[in-house]
Design an enzyme around this catalytic site. Structure first.
Site, PDB file in Angstrom:
ATOM      1  N   LYS A  22     -10.154   9.827  -2.227  1.00 16.46           N
ATOM      2  CA  LYS A  22     -11.045   8.461  -2.202  1.00 16.46           C
ATOM      3  C   LYS A  22     -10.838   8.634  -0.882  1.00 16.46           C
ATOM      4  O   LYS A  22     -11.635   8.208   0.229  1.00 16.46           O
ATOM      5  CB  LYS A  22     -10.158   7.775  -2.981  1.00 16.46           C
ATOM      6  CG  LYS A  22     -10.245   5.921  -2.031  1.00 16.46           C
ATOM      7  CD  LYS A  22      -9.347   5.784  -3.057  1.00 16.46           C
ATOM      8  CE  LYS A  22      -7.753   5.249  -2.533  1.00 16.46           C
ATOM      9  NZ  LYS A  22      -7.796   4.584  -1.426  1.00 16.46           N
ATOM     10  N   ASN A  23      -9.324   8.739  -0.351  1.00 15.35           N
ATOM     11  CA  ASN A  23      -9.240   9.106   1.376  1.00 15.35           C
ATOM     12  C   ASN A  23      -9.884   9.690   2.563  1.00 15.35           C
ATOM     13  O   ASN A  23      -9.747  10.048   3.126  1.00 15.35           O
ATOM     14  CB  ASN A  23      -7.004   8.740   1.136  1.00 15.35           C
ATOM     15  CG  ASN A  23      -7.184   7.852   0.579  1.00 15.35           C
ATOM     16  OD1 ASN A  23      -7.650   6.484   0.752  1.00 15.35           O
ATOM     17  ND2 ASN A  23      -5.729   8.069   0.234  1.00 15.35           N
ATOM     18  N   ARG A  92      -9.386  -2.233   3.423  1.00 19.78           N
ATOM     19  CA  ARG A  92      -9.074  -1.340   4.629  1.00 19.78           C
ATOM     20  C   ARG A  92      -9.616  -0.866   5.448  1.00 19.78           C
ATOM     21  O   ARG A  92     -10.295  -0.918   6.771  1.00 19.78           O
ATOM     22  CB  ARG A  92      -7.139  -2.283   5.075  1.00 19.78           C
ATOM     23  CG  ARG A  92      -6.388  -2.579   4.531  1.00 19.78           C
ATOM     24  CD  ARG A  92      -5.054  -2.465   4.377  1.00 19.78           C
ATOM     25  NE  ARG A  92      -4.800  -2.065   6.167  1.00 19.78           N
ATOM     26  CZ  ARG A  92      -4.761  -1.901   7.302  1.00 19.78           C
ATOM     27  NH1 ARG A  92      -4.381  -3.467   7.314  1.00 19.78           N
ATOM     28  NH2 ARG A  92      -4.884  -1.645   8.183  1.00 19.78           N
ATOM     29  N   CYS A 116      -1.383  -6.392   3.903  1.00 24.20           N
ATOM     30  CA  CYS A 116      -2.047  -6.561   2.777  1.00 24.20           C
ATOM     31  C   CYS A 116      -1.020  -5.816   1.953  1.00 24.20           C
ATOM     32  O   CYS A 116       0.505  -5.739   2.572  1.00 24.20           O
ATOM     33  CB  CYS A 116      -2.469  -5.128   2.357  1.00 24.20           C
ATOM     34  SG  CYS A 116      -1.976  -3.455   2.311  1.00 24.20           S
ATOM     35  N   PRO A 122      -0.727  -2.668  10.928  1.00 26.70           N
ATOM     36  CA  PRO A 122      -1.276  -3.074  12.232  1.00 26.70           C
ATOM     37  C   PRO A 122      -2.287  -1.681  11.893  1.00 26.70           C
ATOM     38  O   PRO A 122      -2.340  -0.694  12.087  1.00 26.70           O
ATOM     39  CB  PRO A 122      -0.470  -3.031  12.949  1.00 26.70           C
ATOM     40  CG  PRO A 122       0.516  -2.123  13.030  1.00 26.70           C
ATOM     41  CD  PRO A 122       0.695  -2.584  11.257  1.00 26.70           C
ATOM     42  N   ASP A 124      -2.672  -0.828  15.823  1.00 31.17           N
ATOM     43  CA  ASP A 124      -2.820  -0.998  16.983  1.00 31.17           C
ATOM     44  C   ASP A 124      -3.273   0.314  17.925  1.00 31.17           C
ATOM     45  O   ASP A 124      -4.020   0.370  19.123  1.00 31.17           O
ATOM     46  CB  ASP A 124      -1.131  -1.058  18.163  1.00 31.17           C
ATOM     47  CG  ASP A 124      -0.617  -0.634  16.915  1.00 31.17           C
ATOM     48  OD1 ASP A 124      -0.995  -0.692  15.961  1.00 31.17           O
ATOM     49  OD2 ASP A 124       0.946  -0.049  17.645  1.00 31.17           O
ATOM     50  N   ILE A 329       7.673   4.932   5.610  1.00 32.33           N
ATOM     51  CA  ILE A 329       6.136   4.770   6.273  1.00 32.33           C
ATOM     52  C   ILE A 329       5.630   2.979   6.036  1.00 32.33           C
ATOM     53  O   ILE A 329       4.942   2.320   7.253  1.00 32.33           O
ATOM     54  CB  ILE A 329       5.325   5.472   5.402  1.00 32.33           C
ATOM     55  CG1 ILE A 329       5.162   6.959   5.890  1.00 32.33           C
ATOM     56  CG2 ILE A 329       3.683   5.543   6.133  1.00 32.33           C
ATOM     57  CD1 ILE A 329       4.672   8.153   5.495  1.00 32.33           C
TER      58      ILE A 329
HETATM   59  C1  EPZ Z   1      -3.624   5.536   4.947  1.00 36.32           C
HETATM   60  O1  EPZ Z   1      -3.925   4.456   4.928  1.00 36.32           O
HETATM   61  C2  EPZ Z   1      -4.444   6.102   3.194  1.00 36.32           C
HETATM   62  N1  EPZ Z   1      -5.543   5.163   3.463  1.00 36.32           N
HETATM   63  C3  EPZ Z   1      -2.931   5.326   2.785  1.00 36.32           C
HETATM   64  O2  EPZ Z   1      -3.389   5.710   1.366  1.00 36.32           O
HETATM   65  C4  EPZ Z   1      -2.058   6.310   3.168  1.00 36.32           C
HETATM   66  O3  EPZ Z   1      -0.544   5.305   1.667  1.00 36.32           O
HETATM   67  C5  EPZ Z   1      -1.039   6.398   4.277  1.00 36.32           C
HETATM   68  O4  EPZ Z   1      -2.767   6.710   4.684  1.00 36.32           O
HETATM   69  C6  EPZ Z   1      -0.190   7.271   4.700  1.00 36.32           C
HETATM   70  O5  EPZ Z   1      -0.362   8.771   3.924  1.00 36.32           O
HETATM   71  C7  EPZ Z   1      -6.306   5.407   3.650  1.00 36.32           C
HETATM   72  O6  EPZ Z   1      -6.880   7.019   3.770  1.00 36.32           O
HETATM   73  C8  EPZ Z   1      -7.794   5.103   2.699  1.00 36.32           C
HETATM   74  P1  EPZ Z   1      -1.605   5.316   8.482  1.00 36.32           P
HETATM   75  P2  EPZ Z   1      -3.608   4.156   6.953  1.00 36.32           P
HETATM   76  O7  EPZ Z   1      -2.095   4.607   9.552  1.00 36.32           O
HETATM   77  O8  EPZ Z   1      -4.582   5.504   7.670  1.00 36.32           O
HETATM   78  C9  EPZ Z   1       1.496   2.155  10.578  1.00 36.32           C
HETATM   79  C10 EPZ Z   1      -4.013   4.605  -1.102  1.00 36.32           C
HETATM   80  O9  EPZ Z   1      -3.130   4.251  -1.417  1.00 36.32           O
HETATM   81  N2  EPZ Z   1       0.507   2.072  11.891  1.00 36.32           N
HETATM   82  O10 EPZ Z   1      -1.277   7.110   8.610  1.00 36.32           O
HETATM   83  O11 EPZ Z   1      -3.917   2.635   6.832  1.00 36.32           O
HETATM   84  C11 EPZ Z   1       1.744   1.961   9.639  1.00 36.32           C
HETATM   85  O12 EPZ Z   1       1.266   0.723   9.315  1.00 36.32           O
HETATM   86  C12 EPZ Z   1      -3.536   4.808   0.692  1.00 36.32           C
HETATM   87  O13 EPZ Z   1      -4.305   5.665  -1.215  1.00 36.32           O
HETATM   88  C13 EPZ Z   1       0.291   1.688  13.439  1.00 36.32           C
HETATM   89  O14 EPZ Z   1       2.115   0.843  13.689  1.00 36.32           O
HETATM   90  O15 EPZ Z   1      -2.085   4.363   7.244  1.00 36.32           O
HETATM   91  C14 EPZ Z   1       2.845   3.292   8.871  1.00 36.32           C
HETATM   92  O16 EPZ Z   1       3.567   2.399   8.836  1.00 36.32           O
HETATM   93  C15 EPZ Z   1      -2.966   3.115   0.980  1.00 36.32           C
HETATM   94  N3  EPZ Z   1      -0.574   1.232  13.686  1.00 36.32           N
HETATM   95  C16 EPZ Z   1       1.773   4.086   9.374  1.00 36.32           C
HETATM   96  O17 EPZ Z   1       1.812   3.648  10.812  1.00 36.32           O
HETATM   97  C17 EPZ Z   1      -1.503   1.715  13.706  1.00 36.32           C
HETATM   98  O18 EPZ Z   1      -2.427   1.059  14.538  1.00 36.32           O
HETATM   99  C18 EPZ Z   1       0.962   5.350   9.114  1.00 36.32           C
HETATM  100  O19 EPZ Z   1      -0.373   4.602   8.665  1.00 36.32           O
HETATM  101  C19 EPZ Z   1      -2.014   2.652  12.705  1.00 36.32           C
HETATM  102  C20 EPZ Z   1      -1.058   2.318  12.079  1.00 36.32           C
END
Ligand code: EPZ
Length: 424
Positions: A22-23, A92, A116, A122, A124, A329
């Site tokens: 999916k991802n 998202r 969510c 975020p 950013d 995370i």
């Molecule tokens: C991806 O989310 C996955 N979703 C998530 O899968 C997964 O949990 C996550 O990566 C971590 O592996 C998809 O691929 C669609 P991140 P993503 O940006 O990309 C912070 C599932 O169950 N952050 O790697 O949104 C964030 O808050 C899901 O399938 C910022 O601070 O995750 C987090 O603490 C849910 N600023 C960390 O980074 C930003 O601009 C990692 O998030 C972006 C993220």
């Protein structure tokens, strides 16, 4: 709203075929926008999030046809560059169209996804990366807007306070693929899904090197060509069924996996004596009466995935001894704990840690799913619980697991989907 009714205690046996990730498929569908033509995607999981991304692509004027697990996407007649709140609020990862729309058209208007249940989440870093490439990004009335972006390759450091971001790495990589000149993303996420998106973009003429490491080099291109591409297997779906197997199976063969993507989970299972057997793309697992507890700390890939911690916590309720699960995370990923407590688990949470005492006998109960992986964890708990468990709000599971009740009942689980009008 549909519910699952699961009668626990059945011994599972047989084979489960893992679907596409999916991802990976969600950003790859979005990346298809970069090309003015057709994309054929194979091994696509038919999950609800894919339908939502299809709706977004159709909204902007693309044609998307589903033929079994194949998607045919035609992006020649895209006539809008907007992803409205009504669609983005469902999922998202709709924000992935931001990078590709700006890349191809120099403009986009994508609703901010908001937080969510698993945390604030975020965007950013996405914005920082796109701005560094020259995108003229403004936030207006809840939308991220770009009107006249002329993207130019540059050096971007993308790591945030929680480490690298999968979503930001992919979004910026997509936009940089259509920028003028070379970009270098450092502090990039290394997840297999990042590699899959890079391989996809390269298959349509892109030039991305280093995906899967913390430094990705991208040579921007002005045109792309039609492509056919097969999505990698879903490592989290595989991991979920692996846990089902070690909890409840006489023998369960998990087929069509990439075992190296599951290394951290397999190492942990070996460490506690559950010894999965890896043979090429298949993983054989079986239950064992007694096994040890262990601690896990979730980390970006290749660390233990946050998307597997809820399922692993269920396993730890059946292990001998205490375990600690640390979530580093997302700040709110223990929503499943109160539901497991209702089933008899012994778990305390404090800050970003869950302390689990095992083994406990789980009992069937009425529980509610709060998010995708929490739903998977509740299904696993229900498989080993005594008696009947009813799980409500299973629309969460439909977002990310293809035909989960069919896959589980084929190997002997008693799981059925009911809607309230049909309930006994
Ligand atoms: C991806 O989310 C996955 N979703 C998530 O899968 C997964 O949990 C996550 O990566 C971590 O592996 C998809 O691929 C669609 P991140 P993503 O940006 O990309 C912070 C599932 O169950 N952050 O790697 O949104 C964030 O808050 C899901 O399938 C910022 O601070 O995750 C987090 O603490 C849910 N600023 C960390 O980074 C930003 O601009 C990692 O998030 C972006 C993220």
């Amino acid at each position: 709203m549909d519910k699952f009714i699961i009668d626990g205690g059945n011994i599972l046996e047989g084979e489960i075929n893992i679907s596409g990730a999916k991802n990976s498929v969600l950003p790859i569908m979005a990346a298809s926008i970069l090309n003015n033509g057709t994309t054929v995607l194979r091994n696509v999981p038919l999950v609800h999030d894919v339908i939502t991304m299809k709706q977004i692509l159709e909204y902007i004027g693309a044609k998307v046809e589903i033929d079994g697990n194949t998607l045919n996407i035609n992006t020649e007649n895209i006539n809008k560059t907007e992803a409205p709140y009504e669609l983005v609020k469902k999922m998202r990862s709709s924000y992935y169209v931001l990078g590709s729309l700006i890349g191809r058209f120099g403009k986009a208007s994508v609703s901010l996804p908001g937080g969510c249940v698993i945390g604030a989440r975020p965007v950013d870093l996405h914005i920082k990366g796109l701005k560094a490439l020259g995108a003229d990004i403004e936030l207006e009335h809840g939308y991220i807007k770009s009107r006249f972006s002329k993207l130019k390759g540059t050096k971007i450091f993308l790591e945030g306070m929680h480490g690298p971001s999968v979503g930001a790495t992919i979004n910026v990589m997509m936009a940089a693929s259509a920028a003028n000149g070379e970009s270098v993303i450092s502090g990039a996420a290394c997840e297999p899904e990042v590699i899959d998106v890079a391989n996809f973009i390269n298959s349509m003429g892109g030039d991305i090197k280093g995906a899967g490491t913390h430094t990705i080099k991208i040579n921007g291109k002005t045109t792309f060509h039609d492509t056919e591409y097969s999505i990698i297997p879903d490592r989290i779906e595989a991991g979920t069924y692996i846990i089902a197997g070690v909890l409840a199976a006489k023998e369960l063969l998990i087929k069509n996996t990439i075992p190296s993507h599951l290394e951290s989970l397999l190492v942990k299972l070996n460490e506690i004596g559950l010894n999965p057997i890896v043979d090429h793309n298949n993983i054989l697992v079986k239950r064992k009466e007694n096994f040890k507890s262990t601690n896990i700390k979730v980390l970006p890939y290749p660390g233990f995935p946050t998307d597997m911690q809820a399922q692993f916590a269920v396993l730890m309720t059946q292990a001998e001894g205490k375990s600690i699960i640390s979530e580093t995370i997302f700040e709110n990923r223990f929503m499943y704990v109160p539901e497991l407590l209702r089933m008899g688990a012994d778990i305390q949470t404090e800050d970003n840690n869950a302390f689990i005492n095992g083994p406990t006998v789980l009992e069937g109960a009425e529980v509610m799913a709060s998010d995708l992986r929490a739903s998977a964890a509740l299904i696993l708990a229900a498989l080993v619980a005594k008696g009947k468990t009813t799980i409500s709000r299973i629309y969460h599971i439909d977002r990310g697991y293809e035909r989960i009740e069919k896959k589980l009942s084929n190997v002997g689980a008693s799981i059925k989907r009911v809607n309230p009008n049909q309930e006994e």
